[in-house]
Design a protein around this motif. Structure first.
Motif, PDB file in Angstrom:
ATOM      1  N   LYS A   8       0.821  -1.217   0.000  1.00 30.28           N
ATOM      2  CA  LYS A   8       0.000   0.000   0.000  1.00 30.28           C
ATOM      3  C   LYS A   8       0.852   1.263   0.000  1.00 30.28           C
ATOM      4  O   LYS A   8       0.611   2.195  -0.779  1.00 30.28           O
ATOM      5  CB  LYS A   8      -0.934   0.001   1.212  1.00 30.28           C
ATOM      6  CG  LYS A   8      -1.832   1.233   1.293  1.00 30.28           C
ATOM      7  CD  LYS A   8      -2.711   1.190   2.531  1.00 30.28           C
ATOM      8  CE  LYS A   8      -3.543   2.458   2.653  1.00 30.28           C
ATOM      9  NZ  LYS A   8      -4.387   2.450   3.885  1.00 30.28           N
ATOM     10  N   ASP A   9       1.854   1.312   0.873  1.00 28.83           N
ATOM     11  CA  ASP A   9       2.712   2.500   0.946  1.00 28.83           C
ATOM     12  C   ASP A   9       3.507   2.678  -0.345  1.00 28.83           C
ATOM     13  O   ASP A   9       3.712   3.809  -0.804  1.00 28.83           O
ATOM     14  CB  ASP A   9       3.670   2.405   2.131  1.00 28.83           C
ATOM     15  CG  ASP A   9       2.961   2.608   3.467  1.00 28.83           C
ATOM     16  OD1 ASP A   9       1.870   3.224   3.470  1.00 28.83           O
ATOM     17  OD2 ASP A   9       3.488   2.157   4.498  1.00 28.83           O
ATOM     18  N   ASP A  30       3.435   5.954  -2.786  1.00 23.97           N
ATOM     19  CA  ASP A  30       4.661   6.623  -3.241  1.00 23.97           C
ATOM     20  C   ASP A  30       4.761   6.588  -4.760  1.00 23.97           C
ATOM     21  O   ASP A  30       5.219   7.554  -5.383  1.00 23.97           O
ATOM     22  CB  ASP A  30       5.892   5.950  -2.626  1.00 23.97           C
ATOM     23  CG  ASP A  30       6.032   6.242  -1.139  1.00 23.97           C
ATOM     24  OD1 ASP A  30       5.465   7.256  -0.677  1.00 23.97           O
ATOM     25  OD2 ASP A  30       6.699   5.463  -0.445  1.00 23.97           O
ATOM     26  N   LYS A  77       3.433  12.042   3.352  1.00 23.17           N
ATOM     27  CA  LYS A  77       2.962  11.838   1.984  1.00 23.17           C
ATOM     28  C   LYS A  77       1.939  12.906   1.599  1.00 23.17           C
ATOM     29  O   LYS A  77       1.901  13.352   0.438  1.00 23.17           O
ATOM     30  CB  LYS A  77       2.378  10.435   1.830  1.00 23.17           C
ATOM     31  CG  LYS A  77       3.391   9.318   2.134  1.00 23.17           C
ATOM     32  CD  LYS A  77       2.788   7.952   1.906  1.00 23.17           C
ATOM     33  CE  LYS A  77       3.655   6.843   2.491  1.00 23.17           C
ATOM     34  NZ  LYS A  77       5.026   6.829   1.967  1.00 23.17           N
TER      35      LYS A  77
END
Length: 208
Positions: free
Chosen positions: A110-111, A115, A150
């Motif tokens: 997910k991260d 990104d 983010k």
């Protein structure tokens, strides 16, 4: 054995000895050709030589992993790393395609996918495809519980787009939020906030 050698290479990498880590992974690749963990070894070899500034060689290594191991669990990370390397080399179109592939991968972390979206938008901005960046960044900012770092990155890029698109009034509150927080874009946001305010002032004076 390969497990001992591989673990030693990762240990060296994580402790900052990139030169010796690179040599370790290179030796493993030569010593155990076609091993079931070749994809993982290629990834860490690419990471190691990338840290040594050998960006083109790292990119070639990631591309080898992508081409020869399309079912690898390291595929998304390799594409992401290849995208970062391509950005470093100012190959923004190639980088954009790699980040787009990361975003489209259902099994991507997910991260990493977040990104990937942010960097995909940045590639569009750097290559002059500004209008493609806005919907991507708005999609990122709509994510629930988006990590603060983010969010700031996405807000800075969106504000940059808005300023370039002649929408300084929309850019100003975004730049202001970024300027309030310690981060990599704080100083840039202060300067851009001044530019946006100047643009708004010029527009208002033109109406008088």
């Amino acid at each position: 054995n390969i497990a001992r050698d591989f673990n030693g290479g990762v240990y060296l990498y994580k402790h900052g000895d990139y030169e010796l880590a690179a040599k370790t992974f290179e030796t493993i690749l030569v010593k155990y050709p076609g091993h079931s963990r070749t994809d993982e070894i290629l990834f860490w070899y690419g990471e190691s030589i990338g840290q040594l500034g050998r960006v083109e060689a790292a990119l070639s290594t990631y591309r080898k992993l992508i081409a020869e191991h399309p079912e690898s669990k390291w595929l998304s990370r390799a594409r992401f790393a290849a995208g970062r390397a391509s950005m470093h080399l100012e190959q923004y179109a190639d980088a954009a395609s790699l980040f787009a592939a990361v975003v489209a991968e259902p099994s991507a972390d997910k991260d990493l996918a977040i990104d990937g979206r942010i960097l995909l938008a940045e590639c569009h901005l750097k290559s002059g495809n500004d209008t493609q960046a806005e919907p991507i960044l708005r999609e990122v900012l709509a994510i629930r519980k988006l990590p603060a770092d983010k969010r700031l990155e996405a807000e800075f890029l969106l504000a940059t787009f808005m300023l370039r698109a002649g929408r300084p009034q929309e850019a100003m509150p975004l730049f202001a939020r970024v300027a309030e927080r310690n981060g990599p874009h704080q100083a840039e946001a202060f300067v851009a906030l001044g530019d946006a305010a100047y643009s708004v002032g010029k527009f208002l004076r033109s109406l008088e």
